[in-house]
Write an enzyme that holds these catalytic residues in place. Structure first.
Site, mmCIF file in Angstrom:
data_model
loop_
_atom_site.group_PDB
_atom_site.id
_atom_site.type_symbol
_atom_site.label_atom_id
_atom_site.label_comp_id
_atom_site.label_asym_id
_atom_site.label_seq_id
_atom_site.Cartn_x
_atom_site.Cartn_y
_atom_site.Cartn_z
ATOM 1 N N ASP A 1 0.902 -1.147 -0.077
ATOM 2 C CA ASP A 1 0.064 0.114 0.077
ATOM 3 C C ASP A 1 0.966 1.204 0.012
ATOM 4 O OD1 ASP A 1 -3.235 0.605 1.011
ATOM 5 O OD2 ASP A 1 -1.883 2.231 1.020
ATOM 6 N N ILE A 2 0.606 2.073 -1.072
ATOM 7 C CA ILE A 2 1.332 3.546 -1.045
ATOM 8 C C ILE A 2 1.199 4.416 0.154
ATOM 9 C CG2 ILE A 2 -0.425 4.875 -1.862
ATOM 10 C CD1 ILE A 2 1.617 5.513 -4.092
ATOM 11 N N ASN B 1 -12.917 -3.524 2.372
ATOM 12 C CA ASN B 1 -14.272 -2.555 2.430
ATOM 13 C C ASN B 1 -15.041 -2.511 1.041
ATOM 14 O OD1 ASN B 1 -12.896 -1.405 4.798
ATOM 15 N ND2 ASN B 1 -11.736 -0.096 3.514
ATOM 16 N N HIS C 1 -16.138 2.903 3.550
ATOM 17 C CA HIS C 1 -14.585 3.542 3.470
ATOM 18 C C HIS C 1 -13.770 2.859 2.420
ATOM 19 C CE1 HIS C 1 -15.117 5.286 7.179
ATOM 20 N NE2 HIS C 1 -15.565 4.166 7.803
ATOM 21 N N GLN C 2 -14.413 2.422 1.228
ATOM 22 C CA GLN C 2 -13.908 1.749 0.163
ATOM 23 C C GLN C 2 -13.617 3.009 -0.670
ATOM 24 O OE1 GLN C 2 -16.132 -0.845 -2.414
ATOM 25 N NE2 GLN C 2 -14.099 -1.373 -3.773
ATOM 26 N N HIS D 1 -10.424 -5.512 -2.885
ATOM 27 C CA HIS D 1 -8.954 -5.513 -2.564
ATOM 28 C C HIS D 1 -9.059 -5.912 -1.185
ATOM 29 C CE1 HIS D 1 -9.865 -1.173 -2.330
ATOM 30 N NE2 HIS D 1 -9.252 -1.152 -1.207
ATOM 31 N N PHE D 2 -8.064 -6.844 -0.526
ATOM 32 C CA PHE D 2 -8.001 -7.075 0.888
ATOM 33 C C PHE D 2 -6.797 -6.093 1.511
ATOM 34 C CE2 PHE D 2 -11.158 -10.424 1.418
ATOM 35 C CZ PHE D 2 -11.414 -10.853 0.171
ATOM 36 N N HIS D 3 -6.827 -5.620 2.378
ATOM 37 C CA HIS D 3 -5.770 -5.113 3.266
ATOM 38 C C HIS D 3 -5.367 -6.199 4.183
ATOM 39 C CE1 HIS D 3 -6.928 -0.811 2.331
ATOM 40 N NE2 HIS D 3 -7.937 -1.317 2.130
#
Ligand code: 5GP
Length: 139
Positions: free
Chosen positions: A32-33, A88, A94-95, A101-103
């Site tokens: 993640d950036i 999300n 909060h998407q 995608h999964f964090h």
């Protein structure tokens, strides 16, 4: 909703750079950036769908196979022992990027996922009715 044309589709296609950590036929994962903690990784199906419930069984199975494997690698690489997996769906939830995608977010002393968990009471008759409705929707 279509996820085609999101920034994540461009990352998967190699049009935008990323720090890739995993790729197979159906799954792509990268750092993640703007990480919440050291080792924050995003795991995506290559299938361009906005929401989890839109995914094909093939993508869902591929994500299910890859996620624990990538979690193990993140733990090994960072030394973290606790982590959250967050996914999300919808801007109200909060998407920000409309591609599933999964964090993977390691919990460290320096950072991690903060959660406001506010449970509400569920009456038993309401629970019975709700569980019945969900079972019926699964038929
Ligand atoms: P969401 O809120 O949609 O669940 O999370 C989107 C995530 O994507 C955020 O954590 C954000 O930092 C990350 N992100 C957004 N754009 C980029 C990008 O161009 N590159 C990378 N590596 N991560 C991104």
């Amino acid at each position: 909703m279509s996820a085609a044309g999101t920034i994540f589709s461009k990352i998967i296609a190699g049009e935008i750079p990323c720090q890739c950590v995993y790729e197979d036929e159906r799954v792509f994962a990268f750092l993640d950036i703007a990480p919440l903690s050291h080792g924050h990784v995003l795991v995506l199906p290559k299938e361009a769908k906005a929401f989890l419930h839109e995914l094909s069984d093939e993508s869902a199975a591929a994500i299910g196979r890859a996620l624990p494997r990538i979690c193990r690698a993140v733990l090994a690489a960072t030394g973290a022992t606790s982590y959250n997996v967050l996914q999300n769906n919808g801007s109200a939830a909060h998407q920000a990027v409309m591609h599933v995608h999964f964090h993977i977010i390691p919990m460290t002393t320096a950072g991690g996922l903060g959660i406001a968990w506010k449970p509400v009471h569920l009456a038993s008759d309401e629970a019975v009715a709700l569980a019945t409705k969900i079972r019926e929707a699964l038929q």
